[in-house]
Design a protein around this motif. Structure first.
Motif, PDB file in Angstrom:
ATOM      1  N   THR A 133      15.691  77.268  17.929  1.00 47.45           N
ATOM      2  CA  THR A 133      16.137  76.155  15.998  1.00 47.45           C
ATOM      3  C   THR A 133      16.254  74.901  16.351  1.00 47.45           C
ATOM      4  O   THR A 133      16.266  74.121  14.887  1.00 47.45           O
ATOM      5  CB  THR A 133      17.531  77.429  16.065  1.00 47.45           C
ATOM      6  N   LYS A 134      16.672  74.509  17.983  1.00 54.27           N
ATOM      7  CA  LYS A 134      16.782  72.665  17.893  1.00 54.27           C
ATOM      8  C   LYS A 134      15.904  72.411  17.899  1.00 54.27           C
ATOM      9  O   LYS A 134      15.515  71.261  17.305  1.00 54.27           O
ATOM     10  CB  LYS A 134      17.511  72.771  19.297  1.00 54.27           C
ATOM     11  N   PHE A 135      14.353  72.962  18.756  1.00 53.41           N
ATOM     12  CA  PHE A 135      13.048  72.284  18.475  1.00 53.41           C
ATOM     13  C   PHE A 135      12.926  72.149  16.815  1.00 53.41           C
ATOM     14  O   PHE A 135      12.105  71.069  17.017  1.00 53.41           O
ATOM     15  CB  PHE A 135      12.290  73.032  19.655  1.00 53.41           C
ATOM     16  N   LEU A 136      13.010  73.899  16.579  1.00 50.46           N
ATOM     17  CA  LEU A 136      12.199  73.279  14.929  1.00 50.46           C
ATOM     18  C   LEU A 136      13.117  72.189  13.855  1.00 50.46           C
ATOM     19  O   LEU A 136      12.486  72.037  13.220  1.00 50.46           O
ATOM     20  CB  LEU A 136      12.441  74.780  14.232  1.00 50.46           C
ATOM     21  N   GLU A 137      14.340  71.533  14.967  1.00 50.07           N
ATOM     22  CA  GLU A 137      15.301  70.861  13.389  1.00 50.07           C
ATOM     23  C   GLU A 137      14.865  69.273  13.906  1.00 50.07           C
ATOM     24  O   GLU A 137      13.982  68.870  12.633  1.00 50.07           O
ATOM     25  CB  GLU A 137      16.986  71.061  13.399  1.00 50.07           C
ATOM     26  N   ASP A 138      14.253  69.783  14.884  1.00 49.66           N
ATOM     27  CA  ASP A 138      13.656  68.576  15.906  1.00 49.66           C
ATOM     28  C   ASP A 138      12.809  67.777  15.631  1.00 49.66           C
ATOM     29  O   ASP A 138      12.189  66.748  15.099  1.00 49.66           O
ATOM     30  CB  ASP A 138      14.165  68.500  16.875  1.00 49.66           C
ATOM     31  N   THR A 139      11.401  68.594  15.145  1.00 52.38           N
ATOM     32  CA  THR A 139      10.026  68.705  14.597  1.00 52.38           C
ATOM     33  C   THR A 139       9.327  68.720  13.450  1.00 52.38           C
ATOM     34  O   THR A 139       8.743  68.869  13.124  1.00 52.38           O
ATOM     35  CB  THR A 139       9.219  69.573  15.788  1.00 52.38           C
ATOM     36  N   GLY A 140      10.540  68.982  12.025  1.00 50.23           N
ATOM     37  CA  GLY A 140      10.373  69.303  10.645  1.00 50.23           C
ATOM     38  C   GLY A 140      10.465  71.058  10.751  1.00 50.23           C
ATOM     39  O   GLY A 140       9.065  70.842   9.621  1.00 50.23           O
ATOM     40  N   GLY A 141      10.397  71.713  11.121  1.00 51.37           N
ATOM     41  CA  GLY A 141      10.194  73.202  10.708  1.00 51.37           C
ATOM     42  C   GLY A 141       9.394  73.755  10.920  1.00 51.37           C
ATOM     43  O   GLY A 141       8.146  73.322  12.367  1.00 51.37           O
ATOM     44  N   VAL A 142       8.649  74.858  10.801  1.00 51.82           N
ATOM     45  CA  VAL A 142       8.306  75.613  11.194  1.00 51.82           C
ATOM     46  C   VAL A 142       6.205  74.839  11.302  1.00 51.82           C
ATOM     47  O   VAL A 142       5.379  75.639  11.372  1.00 51.82           O
ATOM     48  CB  VAL A 142       8.577  76.985  10.978  1.00 51.82           C
ATOM     49  N   ARG A 143       5.762  73.876  10.090  1.00 44.36           N
ATOM     50  CA  ARG A 143       5.203  73.295   9.866  1.00 44.36           C
ATOM     51  C   ARG A 143       5.158  71.540  10.357  1.00 44.36           C
ATOM     52  O   ARG A 143       4.045  71.246  10.060  1.00 44.36           O
ATOM     53  CB  ARG A 143       5.199  73.575   8.557  1.00 44.36           C
ATOM     54  N   GLY A 144       5.722  71.597  11.929  1.00 43.36           N
ATOM     55  CA  GLY A 144       6.156  70.181  11.891  1.00 43.36           C
ATOM     56  C   GLY A 144       6.436  69.119  11.292  1.00 43.36           C
ATOM     57  O   GLY A 144       5.818  67.885  11.177  1.00 43.36           O
ATOM     58  N   GLY A 145       6.126  68.871  10.042  1.00 41.71           N
ATOM     59  CA  GLY A 145       6.872  67.720   9.063  1.00 41.71           C
ATOM     60  C   GLY A 145       5.517  67.535   8.234  1.00 41.71           C
ATOM     61  O   GLY A 145       6.275  66.664   7.140  1.00 41.71           O
ATOM     62  N   TRP A 146       5.109  68.892   8.715  1.00 40.16           N
ATOM     63  CA  TRP A 146       3.535  68.180   8.111  1.00 40.16           C
ATOM     64  C   TRP A 146       3.636  69.712   5.913  1.00 40.16           C
ATOM     65  O   TRP A 146       4.492  70.656   6.227  1.00 40.16           O
ATOM     66  CB  TRP A 146       2.437  69.105   8.148  1.00 40.16           C
ATOM     67  N   ASP A 147       3.047  69.229   5.207  1.00 41.37           N
ATOM     68  CA  ASP A 147       3.010  70.171   4.004  1.00 41.37           C
ATOM     69  C   ASP A 147       2.336  71.334   4.320  1.00 41.37           C
ATOM     70  O   ASP A 147       1.088  71.837   5.303  1.00 41.37           O
ATOM     71  CB  ASP A 147       2.400  69.430   3.212  1.00 41.37           C
ATOM     72  N   GLU A 148       2.978  72.208   3.416  1.00 41.58           N
ATOM     73  CA  GLU A 148       1.907  73.276   3.629  1.00 41.58           C
ATOM     74  C   GLU A 148       0.543  73.825   3.530  1.00 41.58           C
ATOM     75  O   GLU A 148      -0.367  74.355   4.298  1.00 41.58           O
ATOM     76  CB  GLU A 148       1.921  74.425   2.307  1.00 41.58           C
ATOM     77  N   TYR A 149      -0.446  72.834   2.769  1.00 40.92           N
ATOM     78  CA  TYR A 149      -2.204  72.969   2.238  1.00 40.92           C
ATOM     79  C   TYR A 149      -1.995  72.507   4.045  1.00 40.92           C
ATOM     80  O   TYR A 149      -3.178  72.744   4.101  1.00 40.92           O
ATOM     81  CB  TYR A 149      -2.457  71.660   1.348  1.00 40.92           C
ATOM     82  N   ASP A 150      -2.173  70.642   3.776  1.00 39.38           N
ATOM     83  CA  ASP A 150      -2.554  70.430   5.726  1.00 39.38           C
ATOM     84  C   ASP A 150      -1.892  71.215   6.492  1.00 39.38           C
ATOM     85  O   ASP A 150      -3.073  71.924   7.462  1.00 39.38           O
ATOM     86  CB  ASP A 150      -1.853  69.473   5.838  1.00 39.38           C
TER      87      ASP A 150
END
Length: 459
Positions: free
Chosen positions: A173-190
């Motif tokens: 959970t902390k890894f997802l919060e630090d790196t921008g969620g389940v997409r790593g800070g990228w938008d869904e299309y990219d």
């Protein structure tokens, strides 16, 4: 009439297109400087560069068209003084070939320019479509998923809801919060495009080059960093799955042990009381967990609202400052553009005046040369004609004198005898003479013939 009508329609259409271009430029300037204040400086430089290139190309085309027009006018002037001589025809042929070659070169250059512009238009259209799809995916994401951001510190009085879970879950959970969620800070299309090409190449390194080419807004280093992040995400997901499995098995074993201990108890009432107390404790723990979750969610929403308010206030101030700078730079650009237009107009006017002076001087010199040439030609033609008439008269006199001289030398007088017409001719007399012995001896009575073949004898 058809040619004149076609020309009028062409000029009318050109005027309409010019008016439309000016309207589009005004609309572009309004939208361009209004909706992109953050990129104003760079985009303004690009716009000024393209505008200067456009004006240069326009002036260049006007010069080439003016040169072609001058050549055609020269050809028309030559046709006014038609001379039936080979030199004149050769001159007209050379002028026509020059005009044709100039027109072909101009058309070829324009065709290449139009092809380059069409290719650039297709490329930009693809890029715009890709960005449009990306914006639409952003809008759909904003409508479906509420924006939640992690807090830097936990609110006072909040209880950690993951304290009873394995540490791998908290780390995940902390890894997802630090790196921008389940997409790593990228938008869904990219992110979906990245996953599609990763699955197609089965995770090999070759897919990085293809994914970079398919994501125009991402660099090769960003794609490579996203691949490293995704591999770590898969590792942590696997660790989380194994940890949860182990935790469930442990909880199940503890539950079985508790049941065994309860079954070993002698007192049924005690077991019932303990069971009731255990159930109440579990219910109390469950309610406490729900309460902690609600408090945590409320604090998160409150912090998000405060952060959003501060962010909007900051954006409003930044936009006001950028708008002020944009207005100032826009005024400077307009003043510079007006100055440039004025300089170009003055330059074109001076160039037209100088060209008109040069053309008038050339025309005057040409007329003077033509006048002298025509005068010399007429004098020469008159002189040649006079010489020719004198020579003809002299030859005629010589012929008359020669005929008189010959007539005096060979004049013959012949008497006429009409009786000669009825007398036999000398040839007839020679045929009516008697034939002598020598004639008889020389007469041939038989003539040898060639032999007749055997197969033809008797036929």
């Amino acid at each position: 009439m058809d040619k004149v009508a076609t020309t009028k329609n062409a000029f009318k259409e050109i005027h309409i297109l010019d008016t439309r271009i000016q309207a589009l430029e005004k609309e572009k300037d309004a939208q361009f400087y209004k909706k992109t204040p953050g990129l104003f400086k760079e985009l303004c430089e690009n716009d000024m560069k393209y505008s200067q290139a456009y004006h240069k190309d326009r002036i260049k085309c006007k010069k080439e068209v003016y040169q072609l027009k001058s050549m055609v006018n020269r050809f028309h002037d030559e046709l006014k003084n038609i001379q039936p001589t080979p030199q004149f025809l050769e001159t007209l042929k050379v002028i026509m070939e020059e005009i044709e070659s100039s027109i072909m070169l101009f058309k070829e250059a324009q065709r290449e320019t139009y092809e380059e512009l069409m290719l650039a238009e297709v490329q930009h259209s693809h890029e715009v479509n890709a960005l449009q799809k990306k914006f639409e995916s952003w809008a759909e994401t904003d409508q479906r998923v509420p924006i939640t951001r992690p807090l830097t510190s936990k609110p006072t009085g909040a209880k950690d809801v993951t304290s009873n879970l394995p540490p791998e879950v908290a780390q995940y959970t902390k890894f997802l919060e630090d790196t921008g969620g389940v997409r790593g800070g990228w938008d869904e299309y990219d992110h979906n495009t990245f996953l599609k090409w990763r699955v197609r190449f089965k995770g090999k390194d070759q897919f990085l080059r293809e994914a970079t080419s398919r994501l125009p807004t991402k660099t090769a280093n960003e794609v490579r960093d996203h691949e490293i992040w995704y591999r770590e995400l898969l590792t942590r997901q696997e660790e989380k799955r194994l940890a949860i499995k182990t935790w469930k098995e442990k909880k199940k074993g503890e539950k079985n042990e508790a049941l065994e201990e309860l079954s070993d108890s002698d007192s049924e009432a005690e077991r019932q009381a303990e069971r009731q107390q255990s159930l109440m404790e579990k219910e109390r723990q469950h309610k406490l967990q729900k309460l902690d979750s609600w408090k945590l969610q409320r604090e998160l929403e409150r912090a998000e609202a405060e952060e959003r308010r501060l962010h909007e206030e900051k954006n409003r101030k930044r936009k006001a400052q950028e708008e002020k700078l944009r207005q100032q730079e826009l005024r400077n650009k307009v003043a510079e553009y007006k100055k440039q237009q004025k300089e170009e107009a003055e330059f074109l006017e001076l160039e037209a005046q100088s060209h008109e002076v040069v053309m008038s001087e050339q025309q005057r010199e040409k007329l003077q040369m033509d006048k002298e040439r025509i005068k010399l030609r007429n004098e020469y033609a008159l002189l040649q004609k006079t010489k020719h008439l004198q020579e003809v008269e002299r030859k005629k006199q010589q012929q008359i004198e020669r005929e008189k001289k010959l007539r005096s030398q060979y004049e013959v007088s012949v008497s006429r005898d009409p009786s000669r017409l009825l007398q036999p001719t000398q040839g007839w007399r020679s045929r009516t003479k008697e034939v002598g012995a020598s004639a008889e001896a020389g007469r041939v009575y038989t003539m040898q013939h060639r032999a007749v073949p055997t197969w033809r004898q008797g036929l």
